[in-house]
Write a protein that holds these residues in place. Structure first.
Motif, mmCIF file in Angstrom:
data_model
loop_
_atom_site.group_PDB
_atom_site.id
_atom_site.type_symbol
_atom_site.label_atom_id
_atom_site.label_comp_id
_atom_site.label_asym_id
_atom_site.label_seq_id
_atom_site.Cartn_x
_atom_site.Cartn_y
_atom_site.Cartn_z
ATOM 1 N N LEU A 109 89.165 54.789 38.614
ATOM 2 C CA LEU A 109 88.462 56.054 39.358
ATOM 3 C C LEU A 109 88.586 57.174 38.654
ATOM 4 O O LEU A 109 87.787 58.034 38.370
ATOM 5 C CB LEU A 109 89.120 55.970 40.505
ATOM 6 N N LEU A 110 89.902 57.448 38.082
ATOM 7 C CA LEU A 110 90.315 58.818 37.560
ATOM 8 C C LEU A 110 89.509 58.975 36.310
ATOM 9 O O LEU A 110 88.844 59.953 35.909
ATOM 10 C CB LEU A 110 91.704 58.806 37.181
ATOM 11 N N ARG A 111 89.288 57.820 35.539
ATOM 12 C CA ARG A 111 88.796 58.017 34.110
ATOM 13 C C ARG A 111 87.095 58.219 34.459
ATOM 14 O O ARG A 111 86.506 58.815 33.907
ATOM 15 C CB ARG A 111 88.736 56.584 33.297
ATOM 16 N N SER A 112 86.611 57.461 35.313
ATOM 17 C CA SER A 112 85.102 57.402 36.118
ATOM 18 C C SER A 112 84.745 59.162 36.286
ATOM 19 O O SER A 112 83.985 59.509 35.983
ATOM 20 C CB SER A 112 84.876 56.612 37.039
ATOM 21 N N LYS A 113 86.016 59.735 37.095
ATOM 22 C CA LYS A 113 85.662 60.945 37.591
ATOM 23 C C LYS A 113 85.480 61.814 36.343
ATOM 24 O O LYS A 113 84.657 62.765 36.339
ATOM 25 C CB LYS A 113 86.913 61.379 38.560
ATOM 26 N N ILE A 114 86.566 61.734 35.386
ATOM 27 C CA ILE A 114 86.827 62.692 34.213
ATOM 28 C C ILE A 114 85.432 62.532 33.255
ATOM 29 O O ILE A 114 84.764 63.513 32.777
ATOM 30 C CB ILE A 114 88.109 62.308 33.544
ATOM 31 N N THR A 115 85.220 61.154 33.201
ATOM 32 C CA THR A 115 83.858 61.076 32.187
ATOM 33 C C THR A 115 82.689 61.690 32.938
ATOM 34 O O THR A 115 81.934 62.360 32.115
ATOM 35 C CB THR A 115 83.635 59.516 32.256
ATOM 36 N N GLU A 116 82.332 61.642 34.263
ATOM 37 C CA GLU A 116 81.335 62.289 34.883
ATOM 38 C C GLU A 116 81.339 63.620 34.767
ATOM 39 O O GLU A 116 80.219 64.289 34.573
ATOM 40 C CB GLU A 116 81.396 61.722 36.539
ATOM 41 N N ALA A 117 82.475 64.185 34.758
ATOM 42 C CA ALA A 117 82.717 65.685 34.960
ATOM 43 C C ALA A 117 82.260 66.121 33.411
ATOM 44 O O ALA A 117 81.707 67.152 33.199
ATOM 45 C CB ALA A 117 84.253 66.128 35.055
#
Lengths: 466, 48
Positions: free
Chosen positions: B32-40
């Motif tokens: 989830l963290l990686r997904s959020k960072i990637t999206e940001a």
């Protein structure tokens, strides 16, 4: 209506069956799968996967073509002309098939569906790319349910890939001895200890194998009817995280094809530029003269002559015994977007046998061969001298496989043959040009014999005797 | 949810299901963290 013949490998999944009727390949959808089939069609997943060429297309067929009375639908799948098996794929082919399976599972989750199996045998190579061939591999995703095909994916894709990348690429052949894949406890034992420090391999193979061992008797401890053990809940995010993690683990596995005798063979041949040009010109002429659609380039190495055949718009199957040579060939094919060539790992001295249930579940390579023309270039001496196969037997095998053949004769005074004879006694008195003509004359008529300029070799165009 | 309620023509294996649950639980937060960072990062790049 003619009797139907069930495909021998189609018996495990009760959702349906694959069979042939009147020579047409069909797939029946069974009543037990009716709800899942409707859900699958309504989900839009089939359209998405076929549009992206991730799944073979299919056409609806009349229900009268059914195999049995419990059919609710019959479909006619797109034909894959050459069926190959995972133990015939090089490292990157198996890796691409694994990534395809994970991509499909990801798209299935988007559509509220899931792959209910992850068999490597459900993937084939069509037009240069892996593609799923089992349209009935899907079911609705149950909320919080784990992926039932997780174990199968690890055994059929991850474990052999890890062994090939981390231990020895030849361990891909383990897929041939166990059609269900590489048992994870075996993979864990064979993998180097350092793989326990790789988070993906540690989790999906080492801990997975330990968990299997620890819970192996989970069913056996049940007393009486009823559920024996709760399955863990896996959230939708957890399922996506699992697929993402498997994909990262697979992508991190790499193998460089080098260090084998054959991977660099093309660079070490004794052909001069003039000799090579002459050989290419004659091969092209003979291919044109031979006609046909399918060329099997035996001992294709990295595929120089496969490409010549493909340039004539032939479809080419390019087997070679060396996984490194096939790896290099596949990478060239994939890099060039070549759709007409299928490289395969196959040792002509020990070709893929029929195997599985009733010795019919998986067909031998020769039952799957559709060759119109065989190419056997710079191969004869390896069979006859290095492996002691009499020329007459080589001729008989070739003639049983294809009606036309293009064979390169490599004489005993050729430096490549001398190299083979350097460390052994010459016990091959019949290995002469006359001996070659006599042996091949038993099964073929010689259509054309052409010496290759600037060499002592000759090329033969052969037509099988009626 | 019980093992028997999972429709599977192939045996998912009790040990495989259990380890899958544990692995999924362990990697969900990093995922989830990686997904959020990637999206940001994607949004920032798009803005540039």
């Amino acid at each position: 209506m003619a009797d139907a013949t069930i495909e021998p490998g189609s018996y495990r999944d009760p959702s349906g069956a694959v069979y042939r009727r009147d020579g047409v390949l069909l797939r029946q959808v069974n009543q037990v799968f009716a709800d899942e089939w409707e859900a699958l069609r309504a989900s839009g997943l089939l359209d998405r996967l076929t549009r992206d060429r991730l799944l073979v297309t299919h056409a609806e067929a009349p229900l009268e073509m059914r195999l049995s009375d419990d059919a609710i639908a019959v479909i006619r799948p797109e034909i894959v002309p050459v069926i190959s098996y995972p133990y015939e794929w090089c490292f990157s082919q198996l890796r691409d098939a694994a990534l395809l399976t994970l991509r499909i599972q990801s798209l299935a989750l988007d559509a509220g569906m899931t792959l209910k199996d992850a068999s490597a045998y459900n993937v084939q190579f069509l037009e240069g790319r892996p593609i799923l061939i089992d349209t009935l591999s899907f079911e609705r995703q149950v909320p919080d349910a784990p992926w039932v095909a997780y174990r199968q994916f690890c055994e059929q894709f991850l474990a052999p890939l890890a062994l090939m990348a981390k231990r020895d690429v030849r361990l891909g052949a383990l897929m041939r001895s166990d059609l269900d894949g590489v048992p994870l406890d075996l993979a864990a034992k064979l993998l180097p200890g350092r793989t326990r420090l790789d988070p993906g391999l540690a989790a999906h193979i080492h801990l997975h194998a330990r968990s299997q061992r620890r819970h192996a008797d989970a069913g056996a401890t049940a007393t009486g009817p009823g559920p024996s053990r709760r399955a863990p809940r896996v959230s939708s995010t957890g399922r996506r995280a699992l697929i993402d993690n498997l994909e990262r683990t697979i992508r991190a596995l790499e193998w460089a094809p080098r260090g084998t005798e054959w991977a660099d063979y093309t660079e070490r041949t004794n052909y001069t530029d003039a000799g090579r040009s002459a050989k290419e010109r004659i091969v092209v002429e003979m291919l044109a003269q031979a006609g046909g659609t399918w060329v099997w380039d035996l001992g294709a190495n990295t595929g120089d002559f496969s490409r010549l055949a493909a340039a004539l718009d032939r479809r080419v199957v390019a087997p070679d015994a060396d996984p490194a040579a096939v790896e290099r060939h596949y990478r060239r094919v994939r890099g060039a977007g070549e759709t007409r060539i299928l490289p395969l790992v196959m040792d002509l001295m020990n070709p893929s046998p029929a195997s599985g249930w009733g010795v019919q579940e998986r067909a031998s390579i020769f039952e799957r061969t559709n060759a119109d023309v065989l190419l056997a270039l710079a191969l004869i001496h390896h069979l006859a001298i290095a492996r002691n196969v009499p020329l007459e037997r080589v001729s008989a095998l070739f003639a049983s496989v294809a009606p036309m053949a293009i064979v390169e004769w490599v004489p005993k005074d050729d430096s490549q043959v001398q190299r083979l004879l350097a460390s052994r006694r010459d016990i091959f008195p019949d290995y002469t040009l006359d001996g070659f003509r006599a042996a091949f004359g038993r099964h073929y008529e010689i259509v054309r014999e052409a010496p290759v300029d600037a060499t002592t070799r000759s090329l033969f165009l052969l037509r099988r005797q009626p | 949810m019980y093992l028997e309620s999972l429709y599977a023509y192939l045996d998912p294996g009790a040990g495989s299901l259990i380890i899958q649950g544990l692995i999924a639980a362990a990697i969900t937060v990093p995922f989830l963290l990686r997904s959020k960072i990637t999206e940001a990062l994607r949004r920032i790049r798009r803005r540039d």
